[in-house]
Structure formats: structure tokens, C-alpha cells
Design a protein around this motif. Sequence first.
Motif, PDB file in Angstrom:
ATOM      1  N   UNK A 133       0.855  -1.181   0.000  1.00  0.00           N
ATOM      2  CA  UNK A 133       0.000   0.000   0.000  1.00  0.00           C
ATOM      3  C   UNK A 133       0.898   1.240   0.000  1.00  0.00           C
ATOM      4  N   UNK A 134       0.857   2.007  -1.090  1.00  0.00           N
ATOM      5  CA  UNK A 134       1.777   3.126  -1.244  1.00  0.00           C
ATOM      6  C   UNK A 134       1.606   4.171  -0.145  1.00  0.00           C
ATOM      7  N   UNK A 135       0.363   4.462   0.239  1.00  0.00           N
ATOM      8  CA  UNK A 135       0.125   5.471   1.267  1.00  0.00           C
ATOM      9  C   UNK A 135       0.777   5.056   2.589  1.00  0.00           C
ATOM     10  N   UNK A 136       0.589   3.807   2.971  1.00  0.00           N
ATOM     11  CA  UNK A 136       1.210   3.314   4.210  1.00  0.00           C
ATOM     12  C   UNK A 136       2.725   3.358   4.113  1.00  0.00           C
ATOM     13  N   UNK A 137       3.263   3.011   2.945  1.00  0.00           N
ATOM     14  CA  UNK A 137       4.716   3.013   2.760  1.00  0.00           C
ATOM     15  C   UNK A 137       5.298   4.408   2.927  1.00  0.00           C
ATOM     16  N   UNK A 138       4.636   5.399   2.345  1.00  0.00           N
ATOM     17  CA  UNK A 138       5.129   6.765   2.446  1.00  0.00           C
ATOM     18  C   UNK A 138       4.975   7.307   3.876  1.00  0.00           C
ATOM     19  N   UNK A 139       3.891   6.927   4.540  1.00  0.00           N
ATOM     20  CA  UNK A 139       3.706   7.344   5.932  1.00  0.00           C
ATOM     21  C   UNK A 139       4.754   6.703   6.831  1.00  0.00           C
TER      22      UNK A 139
END
Length: 231
Positions: A133-139
Motif C-alpha cells: 500500500x503506497x500510502x502506508x509506505x510513504x507514511x
Amino acid sequence: MSHSKQRCKPRIKIPESTRTNWREKVHPFFVHMLEYNNQVTKLRSSPNEAEQKEAQRLTFNPPPELAEEADRMHDAILPSERPQHDAYLSIFGAMDAPEGSTMSEGQFTVGWLAFNKFGKSIVELAKGDVAGDEKSSRQLLSVQRDYQDWRYGKLDVNKMRFKFDSHHILIMQAGLELGLRGLSPDELADCYDELCHCGKPHDPENMNKLRTRVIKIMDRLVRNLSAKQNA
């Protein structure tokens, strides 16, 4: 056309004789814990280096009587209350920690950053990262960057600003199952007025909104842990 933000009206000072009886509805351990934390915070904010070191020592070496009280609280947790307790520990990735173990300052800081920046546990961010999940990765990357800055003395986490005040959230997390969940908005504000060291009056409506937000997050963590256990 933009409108200026409405400011909350200052809370009217309530005479002692008419204040709410919130102390009768919260567990004494919660009060003892907050009073101790306030003592540590006062030392930490001191310009005196010796007092700052004492604050660091007290943070991870509480007095025996407070530690014993915490152990009694832990042993008295009912099976029905265990999910909420484990959900709180999951914020810091500590739900599987051995009995009697102590959370490191680094582990606490990572969990604290994740929760206050994004309203998620460090476990949720790591799981989302693994799942792609890109959003989780960036967070997660944002949390890790802040953690490394803190680790090497380039970031003072106590000066960070979030949508909701991190100190108020920590109080709510700690006291939610120790009586804060059942307080009226006015009782909740009175409780914060006495135990919070921010030095500002607390608006009942804002405190109630904060409690609702924290309850929603904690309920989500409980569901996630339950799904994991049943998988």
C-alpha cells in the motif's frame, strides 16, 4: 470568499464548590500516573541539565509504589477489557512483549510518531507497507525519517505540532478505560483542567470531539487485532 476561523469562547472559571465530581468516576491510578508524569515533564522542561537527566531517569525508572500499582492494574484486567489493553500496546508494537518487560525509549518514540502524525499504529503502517500500500509506505517512511532525526539530536519531538495536541491525546489514551470514557463533556474538561500541564483552559466540546476521535481509532485497532487472532 474566505471566512476567519471562529475562536472558542474562553471557558468560564467554575467555583470549587460547583465543580464536577469527575474524581469519583476515574480510577485513582490514572490520577497518580498523570501527577507523576507532570512532575517528570516539569523537570524535562527545566534549563538545568541535572534536572533534565533526572527526568530521563524517572521516565524509565518510576517509583516502586507506582510500578507495583501498575502491576496490580495489569493483573486485574478483565478478559472483556483485554482487547482494549492490547490495542493500546499495538500502537507501539508491544502487544507481544514478555510479561514484566519495559518498552525502550526508541520503541515508544516510533509508535508515538506514527500515532500522532497519521492516527495509526506502527504495526498498521508496517503491515500496509508489506502489503504494497503506497500510502502506508510513504507514511512509514515519514515516521522513520523523523525517528532518525530524533535519534541523532536533530529533532525535538516535544516541539512538533499535529492536528490534535499529542499531549491531550496521550492523556485520553491512557485514561479511556480508566474512567474517561464515561465522563460527561464538562467532567472531562474539569479533569483536563486539573491534570493537564498545558496551562490552558479546556473546552468541553473540544475535549468531547477529541475523545470521539480517540475512541474511533482504538475501536479500529481492536477490530484489527481481533481479525488477526481469528485469521
